[in-house]
Design an enzyme around this catalytic site. Structure first.
Site, PDB file in Angstrom:
ATOM      1  N   LYS A 191       7.384 -38.552   4.791  1.00 58.49           N
ATOM      2  CA  LYS A 191       7.854 -39.919   5.047  1.00 58.49           C
ATOM      3  C   LYS A 191       6.944 -40.598   6.070  1.00 58.49           C
ATOM      4  O   LYS A 191       6.497 -41.711   5.873  1.00 58.49           O
ATOM      5  CB  LYS A 191       9.306 -39.858   5.542  1.00 58.49           C
ATOM      6  N   GLU A 213       2.759 -30.038  10.543  1.00 58.14           N
ATOM      7  CA  GLU A 213       2.663 -28.939   9.578  1.00 58.14           C
ATOM      8  C   GLU A 213       2.104 -29.441   8.253  1.00 58.14           C
ATOM      9  O   GLU A 213       1.211 -28.828   7.658  1.00 58.14           O
ATOM     10  CB  GLU A 213       4.052 -28.319   9.322  1.00 58.14           C
ATOM     11  N   GLY A 238      14.911 -38.712   5.708  1.00 59.97           N
ATOM     12  CA  GLY A 238      14.180 -37.598   5.108  1.00 59.97           C
ATOM     13  C   GLY A 238      15.090 -36.645   4.335  1.00 59.97           C
ATOM     14  O   GLY A 238      14.803 -36.262   3.205  1.00 59.97           O
ATOM     15  N   ARG A 239      16.222 -36.297   4.942  1.00 58.79           N
ATOM     16  CA  ARG A 239      17.097 -35.306   4.300  1.00 58.79           C
ATOM     17  C   ARG A 239      17.930 -35.913   3.174  1.00 58.79           C
ATOM     18  O   ARG A 239      18.728 -35.209   2.550  1.00 58.79           O
ATOM     19  CB  ARG A 239      17.975 -34.633   5.355  1.00 58.79           C
ATOM     20  N   GLU A 264      21.250 -31.291  10.545  1.00 55.76           N
ATOM     21  CA  GLU A 264      20.385 -32.312  11.153  1.00 55.76           C
ATOM     22  C   GLU A 264      21.158 -33.630  11.285  1.00 55.76           C
ATOM     23  O   GLU A 264      20.873 -34.442  12.150  1.00 55.76           O
ATOM     24  CB  GLU A 264      19.114 -32.508  10.309  1.00 55.76           C
ATOM     25  N   HIS A 269      28.349  -8.392  -1.169  1.00 53.84           N
ATOM     26  CA  HIS A 269      27.892  -7.059  -0.763  1.00 53.84           C
ATOM     27  C   HIS A 269      27.124  -7.107   0.547  1.00 53.84           C
ATOM     28  O   HIS A 269      26.404  -6.182   0.877  1.00 53.84           O
ATOM     29  CB  HIS A 269      27.030  -6.455  -1.881  1.00 53.84           C
ATOM     30  N   LYS A 276       8.690 -30.461  19.073  1.00 50.01           N
ATOM     31  CA  LYS A 276       7.451 -30.967  18.460  1.00 50.01           C
ATOM     32  C   LYS A 276       6.457 -31.356  19.532  1.00 50.01           C
ATOM     33  O   LYS A 276       5.276 -31.044  19.463  1.00 50.01           O
ATOM     34  CB  LYS A 276       7.744 -32.228  17.625  1.00 50.01           C
TER      35      LYS A 276
HETATM   36  O1  F6P Z   1      12.237 -32.100  11.344  1.00 48.10           O
HETATM   37  C1  F6P Z   1      12.443 -33.449  11.458  1.00 48.10           C
HETATM   38  C2  F6P Z   1      12.016 -34.240  10.267  1.00 48.10           C
HETATM   39  O2  F6P Z   1      11.783 -35.516  10.726  1.00 48.10           O
HETATM   40  C3  F6P Z   1      13.034 -34.236   9.139  1.00 48.10           C
HETATM   41  O3  F6P Z   1      14.076 -35.100   9.347  1.00 48.10           O
HETATM   42  C4  F6P Z   1      12.167 -34.590   7.997  1.00 48.10           C
HETATM   43  O4  F6P Z   1      12.805 -34.348   6.785  1.00 48.10           O
HETATM   44  C5  F6P Z   1      10.981 -33.717   8.264  1.00 48.10           C
HETATM   45  O5  F6P Z   1      10.824 -33.751   9.667  1.00 48.10           O
HETATM   46  C6  F6P Z   1       9.714 -34.112   7.577  1.00 48.10           C
HETATM   47  O6  F6P Z   1       9.293 -35.382   7.943  1.00 48.10           O
HETATM   48  P1  F6P Z   1       8.206 -36.147   7.125  1.00 48.10           P
HETATM   49  O7  F6P Z   1       8.723 -36.366   5.740  1.00 48.10           O
HETATM   50  O8  F6P Z   1       7.975 -37.429   7.863  1.00 48.10           O
HETATM   51  O9  F6P Z   1       6.950 -35.299   7.080  1.00 48.10           O
END
Ligand code: F6P
Length: 548
Positions: free
Chosen positions: A206, A212, A267-268, A353, A384, A512
């Site tokens: 987003k 990452e 995002g979620r 979240e 199990h 972060k």
């Molecule tokens: O971990 C926080 C967060 O902002 C989530 O809410 C989001 O889904 C994820 O990081 C990834 O963010 P982006 O889509 O901006 O890379």
């Protein structure tokens, strides 16, 4: 303004909980042969039986009074009407617009968002058609065989879970992979056997700034260029999904190869947007549309059904009943469907979240529990592993059982056996077995009474452990869409009642930021003196280990 726990509705529920403490669910069933008829409901292809809960008609009445106290109906309308209910970020919360199949105009800042939503869906449709038909060619003129989605959090969990859940709808044409972890192992293990000339990368973020994802995307680009030798080839092998065109261009992806969405999509909650591109690639655009339609059917139910016959509202209220009045700290999600194996992990982000918050919308600390820990595994594996604790442990763990009447893979007795376990577990959790019953069963089977007396407490089950049963005819794109929308709205309703903002996630920021600082120090090999003793020692050990 008073907090929710200071309201009369809340206090009445506290009192009512005292009254119900000694009550056994099995007695409630015995006393009322029509209990289940009053405590079940069908909507959008899903059937919910909530009768195996510590509830009476009075409980439901009080819980819906609680919902009315916070003016839930108005909050629902506010969300669907595009009001900026995500106050801390001043944003609307409109994942429902992404699947608004009626095309009813939804305004944000005076503009209808539906034309843009539909335009982006058309672009996805066209692109998916090209890739799936083999018309989209890579740099050697070959069709695409592997798609690698690079993203994390909401830009990974939703599409990955849906691609797995709808595995029965996948053809053999395209293989879709997901890379999220910044651990190089994830990327390398994924691309090791892929052919760069036939691989398409989707960089999904987003913000397009997530550490990452950006590092994984750069490493993927290097891997690709080592084979293609021509940066112009990137246009055929990298597409982006983002709200941030500037960063996409800066990364080197042509913005004509970018699929957009908007800041009013959390995002979620984004799998319904272009973040769902891997889904459409895996199962075809028509099936992706059916997923949206299923979610829309649940949205319509949620928006229009009375609170007392509203599936997401009921699930939310029942969850809250246990979290706030019975001390439940966790909530377990148990899909009796191998295809739904990633659902608990997906719901962890969705729920935790969203509702892992400690202050109200006004910034006042909340003196009551908010979001519980969400966890789960598919049945019957869970049986199990951890069901022991659910049956006989010392804490109450409300559970959602989810299953289908028909399987996509009817294989001999497998499905009846799977579902026999589903039904048996909910029955056992509700009914339990007293020490006397355990004693009798053992002596009837021929055990000596002294031994049976010793074993009886170990073999007794307290019962009264609450479960919801969710059944669908079959796991299809539409029923999955409805199921996911059901949980999204459950989260929303709980957030409204707790008075928190379910749509920001400031809690992820501090870690972060510190990771950024520490990465710089690791690069330079010079540690700041400001770390605590433990972190300092760990960093020193890490640096020394890498230097040797
Ligand atoms: O971990 C926080 C967060 O902002 C989530 O809410 C989001 O889904 C994820 O990081 C990834 O963010 P982006 O889509 O901006 O890379």
């Amino acid at each position: 303004m008073s907090l929710i726990h200071q309201t009369l509705a809340w206090q009445a529920l506290e009192q009512h909980q005292q009254d119900l403490r000694g009550v056994a669910m099995r007695d409630l069933f015995a006393a009322d042969p029509h209990r289940v008829e009053r405590m079940q409901l069908s909507a959008a292809g899903l059937h919910l039986d909530f009768s195996k809960n510590l509830l009476t008609a009075r409980t439901l009445e009080l819980l819906s009074e609680l919902a009315e106290t916070v003016d839930l109906k108005t909050w629902i309308a506010r969300m669907f009407n595009g009001e900026p209910i995500n106050l801390t970020e001043q944003r609307a919360v409109l994942h429902v617009a992404l699947r608004n199949r009626s095309n009813r105009p939804i305004q944000v800042g005076g503009r209808d968002v539906m034309p843009a939503v539909n335009r982006e869906l058309d672009r996805i449709d066209a692109f998916v058609g090209l890739v799936r038909s083999g018309e989209w060619k890579g740099f050697l003129g070959q069709s695409i065989r592997d798609v690698v989605n690079i993203g994390i959090g909401g830009s990974n969990l939703g599409p990955k879970m849906v691609c797995t859940a709808l595995g029965a709808y996948r053809g053999n044409e395209l293989r879709v992979h997901f890379v999220s972890n910044v651990d190089g192992t994830h990327l390398l293990e994924t691309i090791r056997d892929l052919d760069p000339a036939r691989t398409l990368f989707i960089v999904a973020s987003k913000t397009f700034t997530t550490q990452e994802t950006m590092l994984n995307a750069s490493s993927a680009r290097e891997w690709f260029l080592a084979a293609a030798h021509d940066p112009a080839a990137i246009a055929k092998h990298f597409v982006a999904v983002s709200t941030n065109a500037e960063q996409v261009a800066a990364f080197g992806i042509d913005t004509r190869n970018m699929f957009g969405f908007w800041d009013w999509v959390g995002g979620r909650y984004s799998l319904w947007s272009a973040i769902g591109l891997p889904i459409a690639l895996a199962i075809g655009y028509e099936h992706f549309e059916q997923l949206l339609e299923g979610a829309f059917a649940m949205d319509e139910h949620f928006r229009t059904a009375p609170l007392t016959a509203n599936m997401p509202v009921l699930l939310a209220l029942i969850g809250l009943w246990y979290a706030n009045f019975w001390g439940a700290r966790t909530h377990v999600v148990l899909p009796y469907d191998q295809y739904l194996r990633l659902l608990p992990a997906y719901l962890q982000q969705g729920d935790m979240e969203s509702n892992g918050k400690q202050v109200t919308r006004d910034g006042v600390p909340v003196p009551y529990s908010t979001g519980p820990v969400v966890w789960g595994e598919p049945g019957t594996d869970g049986q199990h592993a951890f069901y022991q604790l659910i049956h006989q442990g010392t804490q109450m763990i409300p559970a959602d059982f989810i299953g289908a009447i028909r399987s996509h893979n009817e294989l001999g007795e497998h499905h009846p056996m799977l579902m026999a376990n589903f039904f048996a577990q909910t029955e056992a959790l509700m009914r339990g077995r007293s020490s006397e019953e355990a004693f009798e069963a053992m002596t009837r089977a021929g055990m000596a009474p002294e031994r049976a007396r010793l074993l009886a407490p170990h073999r007794a089950f307290p019962g009264n452990r609450p479960t919801n049963s969710l059944l669908m005819e079959r796991l299809t794109p539409a029923t999955l869409g409805a199921l996911l929308a059901l949980y999204e709205h459950r989260i929303f309703v709980q957030g409204v009642i707790w008075g928190i903002n379910s749509f920001d996630q400031w809690g992820v920021e501090l870690g972060k930021q510190l990771a950024g600082v520490i990465l710089e120090e690791l690069r330079d090999g010079r540690l700041s003196a400001e770390h605590d003793g433990s972190t300092q020692a760990l960093l020193q050990r890490f640096l020394a280990g890498r230097a040797s």
